[in-house]
Write a protein that holds these residues in place. Structure first.
Motif, PDB file in Angstrom:
ATOM      1  N   UNK A  20       0.802  -1.218   0.000  1.00  0.00           N
ATOM      2  CA  UNK A  20       0.000   0.000   0.000  1.00  0.00           C
ATOM      3  C   UNK A  20       0.832   1.264   0.000  1.00  0.00           C
ATOM      4  N   UNK A  21       2.062   1.148  -0.447  1.00  0.00           N
ATOM      5  CA  UNK A  21       2.949   2.308  -0.446  1.00  0.00           C
ATOM      6  C   UNK A  21       3.650   2.429  -1.792  1.00  0.00           C
ATOM      7  N   UNK A  22       3.972   3.659  -2.182  1.00  0.00           N
ATOM      8  CA  UNK A  22       4.892   3.851  -3.308  1.00  0.00           C
ATOM      9  C   UNK A  22       6.282   3.559  -2.788  1.00  0.00           C
ATOM     10  N   UNK A  23       7.004   2.648  -3.423  1.00  0.00           N
ATOM     11  CA  UNK A  23       8.316   2.234  -2.915  1.00  0.00           C
ATOM     12  C   UNK A  23       9.462   2.869  -3.688  1.00  0.00           C
ATOM     13  N   UNK A  24       9.206   3.211  -4.948  1.00  0.00           N
ATOM     14  CA  UNK A  24      10.283   3.772  -5.771  1.00  0.00           C
ATOM     15  C   UNK A  24       9.874   5.105  -6.370  1.00  0.00           C
ATOM     16  N   UNK A  25      10.805   6.071  -6.350  1.00  0.00           N
ATOM     17  CA  UNK A  25      10.624   7.269  -7.169  1.00  0.00           C
ATOM     18  C   UNK A  25      11.169   6.920  -8.538  1.00  0.00           C
ATOM     19  N   UNK A  26      10.356   7.137  -9.573  1.00  0.00           N
ATOM     20  CA  UNK A  26      10.775   6.734 -10.933  1.00  0.00           C
ATOM     21  C   UNK A  26      11.691   7.789 -11.538  1.00  0.00           C
ATOM     22  N   UNK A  27      12.785   8.105 -10.850  1.00  0.00           N
ATOM     23  CA  UNK A  27      13.766   9.044 -11.362  1.00  0.00           C
ATOM     24  C   UNK A  27      14.839   8.268 -12.104  1.00  0.00           C
ATOM     25  N   UNK A  28      15.862   8.956 -12.585  1.00  0.00           N
ATOM     26  CA  UNK A  28      16.983   8.277 -13.244  1.00  0.00           C
ATOM     27  C   UNK A  28      18.264   8.648 -12.545  1.00  0.00           C
ATOM     28  N   UNK A  29      18.945   7.782 -11.754  1.00  0.00           N
ATOM     29  CA  UNK A  29      18.484   6.435 -11.431  1.00  0.00           C
ATOM     30  C   UNK A  29      17.302   6.471 -10.475  1.00  0.00           C
ATOM     31  N   UNK A  30      16.558   5.360 -10.370  1.00  0.00           N
ATOM     32  CA  UNK A  30      15.438   5.306  -9.435  1.00  0.00           C
ATOM     33  C   UNK A  30      15.979   5.433  -8.020  1.00  0.00           C
ATOM     34  N   UNK A  31      15.145   5.982  -7.130  1.00  0.00           N
ATOM     35  CA  UNK A  31      15.520   6.090  -5.727  1.00  0.00           C
ATOM     36  C   UNK A  31      14.390   5.542  -4.888  1.00  0.00           C
ATOM     37  N   UNK A  32      14.739   4.840  -3.783  1.00  0.00           N
ATOM     38  CA  UNK A  32      13.665   4.324  -2.938  1.00  0.00           C
ATOM     39  C   UNK A  32      13.000   5.463  -2.166  1.00  0.00           C
ATOM     40  N   UNK A  33      11.687   5.404  -2.002  1.00  0.00           N
ATOM     41  CA  UNK A  33      10.989   6.325  -1.102  1.00  0.00           C
ATOM     42  C   UNK A  33      11.323   5.909   0.322  1.00  0.00           C
ATOM     43  N   UNK A  34      10.780   6.637   1.314  1.00  0.00           N
ATOM     44  CA  UNK A  34      11.059   6.263   2.696  1.00  0.00           C
ATOM     45  C   UNK A  34      10.571   4.831   2.974  1.00  0.00           C
ATOM     46  N   UNK A  35       9.394   4.496   2.482  1.00  0.00           N
ATOM     47  CA  UNK A  35       8.908   3.118   2.652  1.00  0.00           C
ATOM     48  C   UNK A  35       9.792   2.149   1.879  1.00  0.00           C
TER      49      UNK A  35
END
Lengths: 299, 299
Positions: free
Chosen positions: A47-62
């Motif tokens: 139930x959480x967004x786990x990845x920011x879809x940046x380049x490179x990807x970065x994990x969210x706090x969760x």
């Protein structure tokens, strides 16, 4: 903790480690859409967004929580494999560690070669400055760090390694040209200086303590972002600088460098921060490094 | 071009260089609110958002144009001051340059010390990998770069420096243990390897050309992100690796390293990219570096 399917957790880790869905897919020998699907399922499940879809990807706090869980899982799995005598068939033990540049250029490298390599442990070193080290630990990109920050990152233990000693030094001709026209406290803040990078304020902090009017180092500064290059630039006479004692000593002996204020070194305390995690490989490395640090650093 | 007030342009440059409004304010000896006001005015005047308010701040695409203009302005202003004999009163000539790590560890450092220092030129070096170098040039953070990318960044000229030579080497005991049980083409892809960082694919590309089945290097890999540390790790027997010839040679002579495939070096072409900008300091540095490169690199 709710059940997190291992293949999805491992996939998330691969995406964070490799930086893109495509690279993770290549590393895992699956299609990019399978990678994307697994991450999406894991996000729905938690139930959480786990990845920011940046380049490179970065994990969210969760996402960081899951990445740390994934890395612990991989480490424990590897230990179990080793205990079962399945080591050769398994993925090798990988230890991502952040190390400040001067440690890497002086004592740390030797510490590494002392770590018993049976079973082998593969080091993934990151040369990072202090400010970034905490982020790497928090995001789960590294499991341990050699850092000058005593403040523990959440979930990490801190242990004192010792104090690294720096000497204020310069090329003898440089000292004659720039520093012999008056008291050193007045000359040094005006003399060209070498710094490591934009954030390196070691020279400035040293001078503020040393000068009666609290002036920092000159804005006439070269920025040389390798530890060996820094020392060479000082020896070549481009500026004065604080050089790690192990690098300065041979050059002081041959007369390529002179100590500017004999008997006034600068000591920087160093700490080992690592995740609270009972993994034999990490414990072994931590012990070996602590012993090497005791020999190489001041108490 | 519409008129851009110099103090606002300079302020924008300081914010980008220092990373925050507060640091820029300290560098310019004004209040943070004055900095903020100048940037806002400049944004209204150009009708563009110039800065992303991240930490550190980053210039937008429009901001990059202004940053480059600001740096050219500063360089030309400095030249005019020098020509007028006002050099001592002026800010020193600062040259931000990006350099790949191996060049910095081998020939580049010596090139630097050859640049005539009268009037002095202050080097601000950034140790960056290829992929990031283009960004630094484009964003105006550096005025020049030593890079393996021949593709010119918009607004930049490219000039061939020469080819840096790498030798596939290993510690002799390592070679005996890992590489003597069959043909090298079969053994090498299974042997532990040292890489510089996650993006370093030099070893993989070399092996893909060398092996009949196009295999890359082993996943048993240590990641050692300093040029000197890389060489030391190979000499200590942690893995094989491609080491720059100037670093490998003394160790080959003493027998600390053996060449794995004599007569099959790997050559990496290097280029000098710089802004199209007629500034004597930059021209002087470019010439000195080109001469050093001719001596240190292969044609």
């Amino acid at each position: 903790m709710m059940e997190l399917p291992f293949d999805q957790v491992r996939t998330l880790l691969a995406v964070v480690d490799e930086g893109t869905f495509e690279a993770a897919a290549a590393a895992l020998h699956v299609t990019p859409s399978a990678v994307s699907q697994r991450v999406k399922t894991l996000e729905q499940r938690t139930g959480r967004v786990l990845l920011m879809r940046t380049k490179p990807v970065r994990p969210t706090e969760s996402g960081q929580v899951v990445v740390r869980f994934a890395r612990q899982l991989a480490a424990m799995e590897n230990d179990a494999r080793l205990a079962l005598g399945l080591a050769s068939a398994s993925a090798p033990a990988r230890l991502p560690i952040a190390v400040n540049a001067d440690s890497l250029a002086t004592w740390f490298q030797q510490a590494l070669t002392r770590v018993p390599q049976d079973p082998p442990i593969y080091f993934e070193l990151y040369r990072e400055d202090e400010s970034h080290t905490a982020t790497l630990l928090r995001e789960g990109r590294v499991m341990a760090a050699v850092t000058s920050s005593a403040e523990p990152v959440a979930g990490c233990t801190v242990r004192v390694l010792g104090r690294a000693r720096y000497l204020p030094v310069a090329n003898p001709e440089f000292a004659k040209r720039h520093l012999s026209s008056g008291v050193l406290e007045r000359c040094l803040p005006d003399a060209p200086v070498i710094v490591f990078d934009r954030r390196d304020d070691l020279q400035d902090r040293f001078l503020r303590d040393f000068t009666p009017d609290g002036r920092g180092a000159s804005q006439l500064r070269h920025q040389i972002p390798t530890s060996e290059g820094f020392c060479e630039a000082v020896a070549a006479g481009l500026g004065w600088g604080l050089v790690p004692e192990p690098q300065a000593e041979p050059l002081l002996k041959t007369g390529s460098l002179v100590e500017l204020i004999p008997g006034q070194p600068v000591d920087v305390p160093l700490y080992w921060q690592q995740w609270k995690l009972d993994v034999p490989a990490l414990t072994l490395v931590a012990e070996t490094i602590a012993v090497s640090a005791t020999e190489a650093l001041y108490a």
